[in-house]
Motif scaffolding. Sequence first.
Motif, mmCIF file in Angstrom:
data_model
loop_
_atom_site.group_PDB
_atom_site.id
_atom_site.type_symbol
_atom_site.label_atom_id
_atom_site.label_comp_id
_atom_site.label_asym_id
_atom_site.label_seq_id
_atom_site.Cartn_x
_atom_site.Cartn_y
_atom_site.Cartn_z
ATOM 1 N N ILE A 54 0.911 -1.285 -0.153
ATOM 2 C CA ILE A 54 0.269 0.008 0.274
ATOM 3 C C ILE A 54 1.095 1.401 -0.052
ATOM 4 C CG2 ILE A 54 -1.815 1.465 1.009
ATOM 5 C CD1 ILE A 54 -2.147 -1.685 3.073
ATOM 6 N N SER A 55 0.874 2.385 -1.517
ATOM 7 C CA SER A 55 1.338 3.045 -1.046
ATOM 8 C C SER A 55 0.593 4.733 -1.183
ATOM 9 C CB SER A 55 2.684 3.231 -2.490
ATOM 10 O OG SER A 55 3.681 1.768 -1.911
ATOM 11 N N GLY A 56 0.679 5.975 -0.800
ATOM 12 C CA GLY A 56 0.044 7.224 -1.318
ATOM 13 C C GLY A 56 1.542 8.036 -2.052
ATOM 14 N N HIS A 57 1.469 9.046 -2.326
ATOM 15 C CA HIS A 57 1.950 10.352 -2.719
ATOM 16 C C HIS A 57 1.399 11.882 -2.402
ATOM 17 C CE1 HIS A 57 4.809 6.554 -3.980
ATOM 18 N NE2 HIS A 57 3.469 6.461 -5.077
ATOM 19 N N VAL A 58 2.221 12.095 -2.017
ATOM 20 C CA VAL A 58 1.470 13.633 -2.171
ATOM 21 C C VAL A 58 2.643 14.806 -1.960
ATOM 22 C CG1 VAL A 58 -0.817 13.142 -0.697
ATOM 23 C CG2 VAL A 58 1.410 14.288 0.264
ATOM 24 N N GLU A 59 1.942 16.179 -2.785
ATOM 25 C CA GLU A 59 2.768 17.593 -2.551
ATOM 26 C C GLU A 59 2.074 17.952 -1.945
ATOM 27 O OE1 GLU A 59 5.480 19.460 -5.785
ATOM 28 O OE2 GLU A 59 3.573 20.373 -5.893
ATOM 29 N N TRP A 60 2.600 18.856 -1.147
ATOM 30 C CA TRP A 60 1.459 19.960 -0.258
ATOM 31 C C TRP A 60 1.654 21.134 -0.612
ATOM 32 C CZ3 TRP A 60 -2.051 19.136 3.266
ATOM 33 C CH2 TRP A 60 -1.885 17.240 3.752
ATOM 34 N N ALA A 61 1.219 22.702 -0.839
ATOM 35 C CA ALA A 61 1.931 23.198 -1.767
ATOM 36 C C ALA A 61 2.136 24.284 -0.713
ATOM 37 C CB ALA A 61 0.333 23.972 -1.529
ATOM 38 N N GLN A 62 3.197 25.164 -2.117
ATOM 39 C CA GLN A 62 4.100 26.071 -1.194
ATOM 40 C C GLN A 62 3.542 27.014 0.016
ATOM 41 O OE1 GLN A 62 5.082 28.548 -4.449
ATOM 42 N NE2 GLN A 62 7.535 28.865 -3.196
ATOM 43 N N SER A 63 4.495 27.431 0.956
ATOM 44 C CA SER A 63 3.692 27.934 1.938
ATOM 45 C C SER A 63 5.773 28.571 2.952
ATOM 46 C CB SER A 63 3.243 27.064 3.136
ATOM 47 O OG SER A 63 3.361 28.323 4.403
ATOM 48 N N PRO A 64 5.529 29.550 2.967
ATOM 49 C CA PRO A 64 6.298 30.422 4.252
ATOM 50 C C PRO A 64 6.231 29.840 5.461
ATOM 51 C CG PRO A 64 4.370 32.157 3.807
ATOM 52 C CD PRO A 64 4.404 30.221 3.068
ATOM 53 N N ALA A 65 5.232 29.576 5.863
ATOM 54 C CA ALA A 65 5.749 28.698 7.314
ATOM 55 C C ALA A 65 5.743 27.178 7.609
ATOM 56 C CB ALA A 65 4.170 28.906 8.100
ATOM 57 N N PRO A 66 7.370 27.162 8.433
ATOM 58 C CA PRO A 66 7.428 25.514 9.041
ATOM 59 C C PRO A 66 6.320 24.916 9.057
ATOM 60 C CG PRO A 66 8.562 27.201 10.016
ATOM 61 C CD PRO A 66 7.364 28.095 9.151
ATOM 62 N N GLY A 67 6.773 23.783 9.560
ATOM 63 C CA GLY A 67 5.265 22.780 10.517
ATOM 64 C C GLY A 67 5.289 21.678 9.855
ATOM 65 N N LEU A 68 4.482 21.176 10.688
ATOM 66 C CA LEU A 68 4.167 19.760 10.789
ATOM 67 C C LEU A 68 2.902 19.234 8.729
ATOM 68 C CD1 LEU A 68 3.401 16.466 11.154
ATOM 69 C CD2 LEU A 68 1.141 17.440 12.302
ATOM 70 N N ARG A 69 3.979 18.366 8.421
ATOM 71 C CA ARG A 69 2.829 17.737 7.232
ATOM 72 C C ARG A 69 2.937 16.830 7.050
ATOM 73 N NH1 ARG A 69 5.385 23.374 6.634
ATOM 74 N NH2 ARG A 69 4.540 24.387 4.795
ATOM 75 N N ARG A 70 2.122 16.002 7.558
ATOM 76 C CA ARG A 70 2.133 14.490 7.438
ATOM 77 C C ARG A 70 1.110 13.696 7.179
ATOM 78 N NH1 ARG A 70 1.325 13.287 13.564
ATOM 79 N NH2 ARG A 70 3.000 13.263 13.636
ATOM 80 N N ILE A 71 1.091 12.496 6.391
ATOM 81 C CA ILE A 71 0.221 11.693 5.680
ATOM 82 C C ILE A 71 0.507 10.076 6.691
ATOM 83 C CG2 ILE A 71 0.207 12.496 3.725
ATOM 84 C CD1 ILE A 71 2.160 10.023 2.430
ATOM 85 N N GLN A 72 -0.561 9.280 6.351
ATOM 86 C CA GLN A 72 -1.008 8.074 7.672
ATOM 87 C C GLN A 72 -1.396 7.519 6.336
ATOM 88 O OE1 GLN A 72 -2.158 9.893 10.789
ATOM 89 N NE2 GLN A 72 -1.021 9.481 11.793
ATOM 90 N N ILE A 73 -1.665 5.596 6.844
ATOM 91 C CA ILE A 73 -2.564 4.772 6.076
ATOM 92 C C ILE A 73 -3.487 4.201 7.312
ATOM 93 C CG2 ILE A 73 -2.066 2.829 5.261
ATOM 94 C CD1 ILE A 73 0.256 3.941 3.864
ATOM 95 N N GLN A 74 -4.121 3.850 7.136
ATOM 96 C CA GLN A 74 -5.302 4.378 8.195
ATOM 97 C C GLN A 74 -6.095 2.499 7.710
ATOM 98 O OE1 GLN A 74 -7.694 6.075 10.801
ATOM 99 N NE2 GLN A 74 -9.275 6.271 9.623
ATOM 100 N N LEU A 75 -5.850 1.516 8.599
ATOM 101 C CA LEU A 75 -6.811 -0.071 8.550
ATOM 102 C C LEU A 75 -7.929 0.414 9.153
ATOM 103 C CD1 LEU A 75 -6.654 -2.473 7.635
ATOM 104 C CD2 LEU A 75 -6.581 -3.209 9.428
ATOM 105 N N ASN A 76 -9.547 0.226 8.248
ATOM 106 C CA ASN A 76 -10.918 -0.072 8.592
ATOM 107 C C ASN A 76 -11.142 0.801 9.400
ATOM 108 O OD1 ASN A 76 -11.071 -2.004 7.108
ATOM 109 N ND2 ASN A 76 -9.450 -3.251 8.631
ATOM 110 N N GLY A 77 -10.954 2.276 9.174
ATOM 111 C CA GLY A 77 -10.823 3.908 9.675
ATOM 112 C C GLY A 77 -10.601 3.415 11.734
#
Length: 142
Positions: A54-77
Amino acid sequence: DYAVRANNSGVISFASGTATIVTMDSERWDTDTMHSTVSTTGRLTATTAGRYQISGHVEWAQSPAPGLRRIQIQLNGATILATQDCETNPLGNTTVACSISTHYNLVATDYVEMIGTQRAVTTLNMNSTGNYSPEFEMVKVP
């Protein structure tokens, strides 16, 4: 051959601090009816039991603010199978690319979702970039 790769053709907005399921309105392929573009579009559902990559790929938009960007894989909600925190550029104003991958044994009717979370600004977009973001896939492995 049991495989699905779904994507979203538009930008998705994420509120700060709110974990949100990444929806997919299109498919590159779906060989075993594992994704719907009509209902629960963020889910990939195993219709055949087995071990899946199972794989996923994303690109978060450009932003001057540092801070968390996260992706997760979740099973059955409910159960998190994998988490990827994506490094931001401390100099700011760059996009942030993020990929995640895991193997997991699924029974028929198990479903997985990709969740996005950001804590950088009030609202931050996930870019729609052809063949790259957002993309969510799973393949049954031998």
